[in-house]
Scaffold this motif. Structure first.
Motif, PDB file in Angstrom:
ATOM      1  N   ARG A  83      32.045  31.583  38.980  1.00 22.49           N
ATOM      2  CA  ARG A  83      32.050  30.458  38.223  1.00 22.49           C
ATOM      3  C   ARG A  83      32.247  30.212  36.719  1.00 22.49           C
ATOM      4  O   ARG A  83      32.785  29.170  36.332  1.00 22.49           O
ATOM      5  N   ARG A  84      32.138  31.370  35.932  1.00 26.26           N
ATOM      6  CA  ARG A  84      32.696  31.122  34.594  1.00 26.26           C
ATOM      7  C   ARG A  84      34.146  31.605  34.273  1.00 26.26           C
ATOM      8  O   ARG A  84      34.421  31.795  33.164  1.00 26.26           O
ATOM      9  N   ALA A  85      34.810  31.916  35.274  1.00 24.38           N
ATOM     10  CA  ALA A  85      36.197  32.526  35.080  1.00 24.38           C
ATOM     11  C   ALA A  85      37.144  31.766  34.878  1.00 24.38           C
ATOM     12  O   ALA A  85      37.159  30.260  35.417  1.00 24.38           O
ATOM     13  N   ALA A  86      38.024  31.765  33.917  1.00 20.14           N
ATOM     14  CA  ALA A  86      39.240  30.886  33.719  1.00 20.14           C
ATOM     15  C   ALA A  86      40.394  31.409  34.527  1.00 20.14           C
ATOM     16  O   ALA A  86      41.416  30.852  34.951  1.00 20.14           O
ATOM     17  N   LEU A  87      40.464  32.877  34.830  1.00 22.51           N
ATOM     18  CA  LEU A  87      41.562  33.741  35.582  1.00 22.51           C
ATOM     19  C   LEU A  87      40.859  34.881  36.098  1.00 22.51           C
ATOM     20  O   LEU A  87      39.951  35.526  35.431  1.00 22.51           O
ATOM     21  N   PHE A  88      41.375  35.163  37.424  1.00 20.16           N
ATOM     22  CA  PHE A  88      40.620  36.490  37.995  1.00 20.16           C
ATOM     23  C   PHE A  88      42.204  37.257  38.261  1.00 20.16           C
ATOM     24  O   PHE A  88      43.183  36.776  38.709  1.00 20.16           O
ATOM     25  N   ILE A  89      42.078  38.373  37.638  1.00 20.88           N
ATOM     26  CA  ILE A  89      43.359  39.312  37.799  1.00 20.88           C
ATOM     27  C   ILE A  89      42.843  40.544  38.782  1.00 20.88           C
ATOM     28  O   ILE A  89      41.788  41.156  38.604  1.00 20.88           O
ATOM     29  N   VAL A  90      43.758  40.949  39.536  1.00 21.85           N
ATOM     30  CA  VAL A  90      43.401  42.059  40.196  1.00 21.85           C
ATOM     31  C   VAL A  90      44.412  43.249  39.918  1.00 21.85           C
ATOM     32  O   VAL A  90      45.484  42.757  40.595  1.00 21.85           O
ATOM     33  N   ALA A  91      44.271  44.212  39.276  1.00 19.79           N
ATOM     34  CA  ALA A  91      45.365  44.995  38.835  1.00 19.79           C
ATOM     35  C   ALA A  91      44.757  46.661  38.918  1.00 19.79           C
ATOM     36  O   ALA A  91      43.594  46.585  37.833  1.00 19.79           O
ATOM     37  N   PRO A  92      45.268  47.644  39.336  1.00 23.07           N
ATOM     38  CA  PRO A  92      46.117  47.352  40.412  1.00 23.07           C
ATOM     39  C   PRO A  92      45.374  46.851  41.709  1.00 23.07           C
ATOM     40  O   PRO A  92      44.315  47.028  41.805  1.00 23.07           O
ATOM     41  N   ALA A  93      46.197  46.067  42.466  1.00 19.23           N
ATOM     42  CA  ALA A  93      45.715  45.881  43.882  1.00 19.23           C
ATOM     43  C   ALA A  93      46.246  46.954  44.843  1.00 19.23           C
ATOM     44  O   ALA A  93      47.546  46.699  44.816  1.00 19.23           O
ATOM     45  N   THR A  94      45.376  47.580  45.426  1.00 13.69           N
ATOM     46  CA  THR A  94      45.920  48.620  46.483  1.00 13.69           C
ATOM     47  C   THR A  94      46.437  47.888  47.760  1.00 13.69           C
ATOM     48  O   THR A  94      45.716  46.451  47.919  1.00 13.69           O
ATOM     49  N   ALA A  95      46.928  48.439  48.696  1.00 10.88           N
ATOM     50  CA  ALA A  95      47.324  48.021  49.998  1.00 10.88           C
ATOM     51  C   ALA A  95      45.866  47.516  50.598  1.00 10.88           C
ATOM     52  O   ALA A  95      45.858  46.406  51.472  1.00 10.88           O
ATOM     53  N   ASN A  96      44.783  48.163  50.516  1.00 15.18           N
ATOM     54  CA  ASN A  96      43.611  48.075  51.470  1.00 15.18           C
ATOM     55  C   ASN A  96      42.929  46.822  50.672  1.00 15.18           C
ATOM     56  O   ASN A  96      42.294  45.815  51.224  1.00 15.18           O
ATOM     57  N   THR A  97      42.932  46.645  49.154  1.00 11.83           N
ATOM     58  CA  THR A  97      42.230  45.715  48.475  1.00 11.83           C
ATOM     59  C   THR A  97      43.182  44.047  48.963  1.00 11.83           C
ATOM     60  O   THR A  97      42.624  43.034  49.206  1.00 11.83           O
ATOM     61  N   LEU A  98      44.425  44.374  48.851  1.00 14.84           N
ATOM     62  CA  LEU A  98      45.387  42.944  49.110  1.00 14.84           C
ATOM     63  C   LEU A  98      45.045  42.683  50.711  1.00 14.84           C
ATOM     64  O   LEU A  98      44.679  41.467  50.761  1.00 14.84           O
ATOM     65  N   ALA A  99      44.795  43.618  51.525  1.00 16.04           N
ATOM     66  CA  ALA A  99      44.296  43.275  52.816  1.00 16.04           C
ATOM     67  C   ALA A  99      43.171  42.665  53.087  1.00 16.04           C
ATOM     68  O   ALA A  99      42.831  41.388  53.815  1.00 16.04           O
ATOM     69  N   LYS A 100      42.076  43.072  52.088  1.00 15.87           N
ATOM     70  CA  LYS A 100      40.986  42.325  52.199  1.00 15.87           C
ATOM     71  C   LYS A 100      40.848  40.990  51.651  1.00 15.87           C
ATOM     72  O   LYS A 100      40.344  40.061  52.105  1.00 15.87           O
ATOM     73  N   LEU A 101      41.691  40.778  50.554  1.00 16.11           N
ATOM     74  CA  LEU A 101      41.595  39.672  49.879  1.00 16.11           C
ATOM     75  C   LEU A 101      42.373  38.596  50.853  1.00 16.11           C
ATOM     76  O   LEU A 101      41.729  37.286  50.882  1.00 16.11           O
ATOM     77  N   ALA A 102      43.372  39.096  51.553  1.00 20.28           N
ATOM     78  CA  ALA A 102      44.114  38.119  52.318  1.00 20.28           C
ATOM     79  C   ALA A 102      43.152  37.612  53.551  1.00 20.28           C
ATOM     80  O   ALA A 102      43.366  36.562  54.174  1.00 20.28           O
ATOM     81  N   HIS A 103      42.306  38.632  54.062  1.00 21.38           N
ATOM     82  CA  HIS A 103      41.408  38.158  55.411  1.00 21.38           C
ATOM     83  C   HIS A 103      40.207  37.733  55.143  1.00 21.38           C
ATOM     84  O   HIS A 103      39.299  37.597  55.917  1.00 21.38           O
ATOM     85  N   GLY A 104      39.857  37.802  53.825  1.00 24.92           N
ATOM     86  CA  GLY A 104      38.412  37.289  53.346  1.00 24.92           C
ATOM     87  C   GLY A 104      37.329  38.336  53.581  1.00 24.92           C
ATOM     88  O   GLY A 104      36.118  37.803  53.862  1.00 24.92           O
ATOM     89  N   HIS A 105      37.450  39.452  53.340  1.00 22.95           N
ATOM     90  CA  HIS A 105      36.515  40.385  53.506  1.00 22.95           C
ATOM     91  C   HIS A 105      35.460  40.488  52.167  1.00 22.95           C
ATOM     92  O   HIS A 105      36.354  40.192  51.202  1.00 22.95           O
ATOM     93  N   ALA A 106      34.243  40.506  52.469  1.00 16.19           N
ATOM     94  CA  ALA A 106      33.527  40.822  51.301  1.00 16.19           C
ATOM     95  C   ALA A 106      32.544  42.000  51.201  1.00 16.19           C
ATOM     96  O   ALA A 106      31.295  41.950  51.254  1.00 16.19           O
ATOM     97  N   ASP A 107      33.162  43.107  51.421  1.00 14.88           N
ATOM     98  CA  ASP A 107      32.459  44.297  51.294  1.00 14.88           C
ATOM     99  C   ASP A 107      32.487  45.264  49.868  1.00 14.88           C
ATOM    100  O   ASP A 107      31.779  46.313  50.056  1.00 14.88           O
ATOM    101  N   ASN A 108      32.693  44.490  48.980  1.00 14.47           N
ATOM    102  CA  ASN A 108      32.248  45.154  47.638  1.00 14.47           C
ATOM    103  C   ASN A 108      32.278  44.101  46.420  1.00 14.47           C
ATOM    104  O   ASN A 108      32.547  42.791  46.933  1.00 14.47           O
ATOM    105  N   MET A 109      31.961  44.474  45.547  1.00 10.70           N
ATOM    106  CA  MET A 109      31.801  43.302  44.309  1.00 10.70           C
ATOM    107  C   MET A 109      33.132  42.697  44.004  1.00 10.70           C
ATOM    108  O   MET A 109      33.239  41.270  43.652  1.00 10.70           O
ATOM    109  N   LEU A 110      34.181  43.408  43.984  1.00  6.04           N
ATOM    110  CA  LEU A 110      35.422  42.548  43.755  1.00  6.04           C
ATOM    111  C   LEU A 110      36.072  41.604  44.746  1.00  6.04           C
ATOM    112  O   LEU A 110      36.157  40.446  44.441  1.00  6.04           O
ATOM    113  N   THR A 111      35.874  42.024  46.074  1.00  8.17           N
ATOM    114  CA  THR A 111      36.222  41.009  47.226  1.00  8.17           C
ATOM    115  C   THR A 111      35.139  40.023  47.178  1.00  8.17           C
ATOM    116  O   THR A 111      35.564  38.827  47.744  1.00  8.17           O
TER     117      THR A 111
END
Ligand code: CTP
Length: 409
Positions: A83-111
């Motif tokens: 809620r206090r973020a002005a911008l969320f950066i994912v760097a580096p975004a691995t293939a696995n993290t991209l897949a999780k973000l795209a499909h709405g997984h919530a299995d770690n603090m980042l996702t």
């Protein structure tokens, strides 16, 4: 110059790729520009850079666990952070993290934090991985989903990779990432606030029989860039698009059509409540007079002759109905370009025409860049150098906004 990052809270998600070793430098640059940075790491990321390093440079303890053992009752921390973020950066975004973000997984603090972001928080995704993984259709499809959600994807650099191979996949340098982040946070004046903008994009498809059609090479990129940018500049946007491989941009209404006649119907019904129409579609000038009801078989005749009849000129028709509306057309020319475009500007009763050459490298269909001139009825011409279609979209819309002001809309 004061940085756009100054005083902003940036959430940085670091996932487990070799490029994670560059993230302390990214944090340092963001901090130097005046941002406060909270780092989230996935467990695999810790193989490449330590939480102690990132915690030290960011001056904030790194967050990794949704259920931290030592902070009972504080498992909702991701909600507060988001809620206090002005911008969320994912760097580096691995293939696995991209897949999780795209499909709405919530299995770690980042996702999990990503899912808790309020919709207005911009997201910058910096993919980095081996070329084969990057070009894999699964990864590309996930990137397309994320792009469709309005996130900014910073493409990887081409060069030597950790695997010893070479190709696209390298994370861009931290300075480039910080510069992109500042660009995203730059507040643009909402020059189209309160305006209703109608944009056509892509080709049309004119059926021959149930399995064949006549069309052209238009990719829709210019029209989609115009629509997305107009929405960002505050307009209420309706995008009427022919068949293209682009997903619906976030925050605007999209009407998908196939043929010129369908496009005409959609545009005519939207036109009365439009302030600005930009006709970026490559409408097929002809359609087949009689569409075969079943597949045309080759043994039925020697040569095949199709009778083509003229499609309506949609823009010229709307030009005749113009009242308070500002009308902007596109002209794609190969010869006598200014002369032809000037004729179209007059014949179609336009306020401006964007002219591009079909046969110039870096311009026209299917490219990401374009080189254009804008012609006005009083004979003045504004020329632009070669630039990305999405940057050009901003320039074209700023011209349109000036024309509308002049027309007292
Ligand atoms: N246009 C339209 N309906 C058509 C053809 C074109 O609305 N049937 C619009 C295009 O979207 C563009 C402008 O008219 O904004 C000029 O299109 P272009 O293809 O350059 O020109 P045409 O008028 O079709 O002329 P020609 O094909 O002879 O160059």
């Amino acid at each position: 110059m004061k940085s756009e990052l100054n005083g902003k809270t940036i959430l940085l998600g670091v996932s487990g790729g070799i490029a994670a070793y560059k993230t302390p430098e990214l944090v340092r640059l963001l901090k130097k520009a005046g941002a406060s940075v909270q780092v989230f790491m996935t467990e695999p990321a810790k193989q490449f850079v330590t939480p102690v390093t990132l915690g030290t440079v960011s001056e904030n303890p790194v967050l990794s666990d949704v259920f931290p053992g030592n902070r009972e009752g504080s498992w909702t921390v991701h909600i507060h952070q988001a809620r206090r973020a002005a911008l969320f950066i994912v760097a580096p975004a691995t293939a696995n993290t991209l897949a999780k973000l795209a499909h709405g997984h919530a299995d770690n603090m980042l996702t999990t934090t990503y899912l808790a972001l309020p919709p207005e928080v911009p997201v910058l995704i910096v993919p980095a991985m081996d070329t084969d993984m990057f070009v894999h259709p699964a990864t590309q499809a996930n990137l397309e989903i994320l792009r469709g959600r309005g996130h900014v994807i910073l493409p990887p650099d081409d060069g030597p990779l950790a695997s010893g191979l070479s190709g696209p996949g390298r994370m861009p340098e931290p300075a480039k990432i910080a510069e992109t982040a500042a660009g995203i946070l730059k507040s643009e004046p909402k020059i189209l606030a309160g305006k209703r903008v109608l944009i056509s994009a892509g080709p049309t498809r004119e059926p021959i029989d149930p399995v064949r059609f006549i069309s052209n090479y238009s990719s829709g990129k210019m029209g989609f860039a115009l629509a997305e940018t107009a929405a960002r500049l505050g307009a209420e946007v309706t995008l009427v698009s022919g068949p293209v491989h682009l997903s619906d941009p976030a925050g605007l209404r999209v009407i998908r059509v196939e043929s010129a006649l369908e496009m005409q119907k959609a545009l005519e019904s939207e036109f009365p409540r439009t302030d600005l129409l930009i006709m970026a579609a490559a409408v097929a000038d002809y359609r087949v007079e009689t569409v075969a009801g079943s597949k045309i078989k080759k043994e039925d005749s020697g040569n095949l002759e199709l009778k083509l009849v003229k499609n309506p000129d949609i823009l010229a028709g709307l030009g005749k109905k113009k009242k308070h509306q500002t009308l902007v057309g596109f002209a794609l020319e190969t010869d006598r370009i200014v002369e032809n475009a000037t004729r179209k500007l007059k014949e179609k009763n336009l306020d401006a025409i964007v002219l591009n050459r079909a046969n110039e490298p870096g311009a026209g269909f299917e490219t990401d860049t374009n080189i254009v001139k804008i012609l006005f009825p009083d004979g003045t011409v504004t020329e632009f150098s070669k630039m990305l279609k999405k940057d050009l979209a901003g320039q074209i819309l700023s011209v349109c906004s000036r024309v509308m002001e002049h027309n007292h809309v």
